[in-house]
Scaffold this motif. Sequence first.
Motif, PDB file in Angstrom:
ATOM      1  N   ALA A  23       0.763  -1.481   0.061  1.00 67.49           N
ATOM      2  CA  ALA A  23       0.034  -0.500  -0.161  1.00 67.49           C
ATOM      3  C   ALA A  23       0.467   0.912  -0.129  1.00 67.49           C
ATOM      4  CB  ALA A  23      -0.270  -0.209   1.015  1.00 67.49           C
ATOM      5  N   ASP A  24       2.259   1.341   0.912  1.00 64.25           N
ATOM      6  CA  ASP A  24       3.063   2.202   1.138  1.00 64.25           C
ATOM      7  C   ASP A  24       3.828   2.916  -0.040  1.00 64.25           C
ATOM      8  OD1 ASP A  24       4.588   0.675   1.965  1.00 64.25           O
ATOM      9  OD2 ASP A  24       3.999   1.152   3.902  1.00 64.25           O
ATOM     10  N   GLY A  25       3.821   1.327  -0.745  1.00 60.59           N
ATOM     11  CA  GLY A  25       5.054   1.336  -1.871  1.00 60.59           C
ATOM     12  C   GLY A  25       6.403   1.575  -1.408  1.00 60.59           C
ATOM     13  N   SER A  26       6.574   0.919  -0.205  1.00 59.33           N
ATOM     14  CA  SER A  26       7.711   0.055   0.469  1.00 59.33           C
ATOM     15  C   SER A  26       8.468  -0.865   0.191  1.00 59.33           C
ATOM     16  CB  SER A  26       7.708   0.568   1.990  1.00 59.33           C
ATOM     17  OG  SER A  26       6.777  -0.276   2.720  1.00 59.33           O
ATOM     18  N   SER A  66      -3.414 -12.355   1.992  1.00 66.13           N
ATOM     19  CA  SER A  66      -4.548 -12.786   1.644  1.00 66.13           C
ATOM     20  C   SER A  66      -4.933 -12.009   0.345  1.00 66.13           C
ATOM     21  CB  SER A  66      -5.579 -13.114   2.281  1.00 66.13           C
ATOM     22  OG  SER A  66      -6.665 -11.060   3.417  1.00 66.13           O
ATOM     23  N   ARG A  67      -6.218 -11.804  -0.392  1.00 61.78           N
ATOM     24  CA  ARG A  67      -6.930 -11.205  -1.589  1.00 61.78           C
ATOM     25  C   ARG A  67      -7.250  -9.741  -1.170  1.00 61.78           C
ATOM     26  NH1 ARG A  67      -6.478 -13.764  -6.417  1.00 61.78           N
ATOM     27  NH2 ARG A  67      -6.940 -15.733  -6.279  1.00 61.78           N
ATOM     28  N   GLU A  68      -7.877  -9.594   0.092  1.00 59.42           N
ATOM     29  CA  GLU A  68      -8.056  -8.390   0.686  1.00 59.42           C
ATOM     30  C   GLU A  68      -7.122  -7.220   1.143  1.00 59.42           C
ATOM     31  OE1 GLU A  68      -9.353 -11.177   1.790  1.00 59.42           O
ATOM     32  OE2 GLU A  68     -10.618 -11.019   0.256  1.00 59.42           O
ATOM     33  N   SER A  69      -5.651  -7.872   1.331  1.00 59.88           N
ATOM     34  CA  SER A  69      -4.582  -7.437   2.466  1.00 59.88           C
ATOM     35  C   SER A  69      -3.992  -7.130   1.346  1.00 59.88           C
ATOM     36  CB  SER A  69      -3.823  -8.966   3.361  1.00 59.88           C
ATOM     37  OG  SER A  69      -2.203  -8.303   3.875  1.00 59.88           O
ATOM     38  N   GLU A  70      -3.233  -6.119   2.075  1.00 53.10           N
ATOM     39  CA  GLU A  70      -1.665  -5.343   1.465  1.00 53.10           C
ATOM     40  C   GLU A  70      -0.445  -5.617   1.627  1.00 53.10           C
ATOM     41  OE1 GLU A  70      -2.720  -1.323   2.573  1.00 53.10           O
ATOM     42  OE2 GLU A  70      -4.765  -0.882   0.903  1.00 53.10           O
TER      43      GLU A  70
END
Length: 179
Positions: A23-26, A66-70
């Motif tokens: 999510a944060d590109g890290s 998981s499918r929903e996890s970032e």
Amino acid sequence: MVPTIISKPSFKVAGYGIKTNIADGSFTKDIAAFWNNYDINGWECKMYDQLNPPKHGEVGICVPESRESESLVYLLGVIVEDFEKVTPDLITLELPEATYAVFTTPPVDVTIGGKDGKANQEDFPNAISKTWKYIFEEWFKDSGYEYDETKLDFEFYDERCHFRPDTVMDIYVPVIKKI
């Protein structure tokens, strides 16, 4: 760039990895730092000595939690016949049978001897990145295939990527025929 389409039976991977966040590109920095630690800590030699894989080659794979996890786990390991020699510091993964489009990156000279007398450390990662970009931005459009979201893609590093004037590696992308 024309891939080879193959059917690969299920296989097991064991190796070292890290958990990171997309999510944060890290994740790109985290994975680059992991590769540096992998080299510094001698994990490649340790992994080969401990696991004794039947064939040389490392698999680099991002595994979503998981499918929903970032969050995801980046695993750099070897293909093994079983998990008998795996210790708690290693991560394991079993990939199911799949059809893959296998792309080989363009050759890059990473040998020592450039204008500053050092090995070129940037062209190979750039070739890998450009190959991924080509696959998803160009190849899929007219390929007759679509990405199989039920499987995982991975990078495969073998003896062809060890400080050679024609360094390459393979990218395995799971595919299914378009209907």
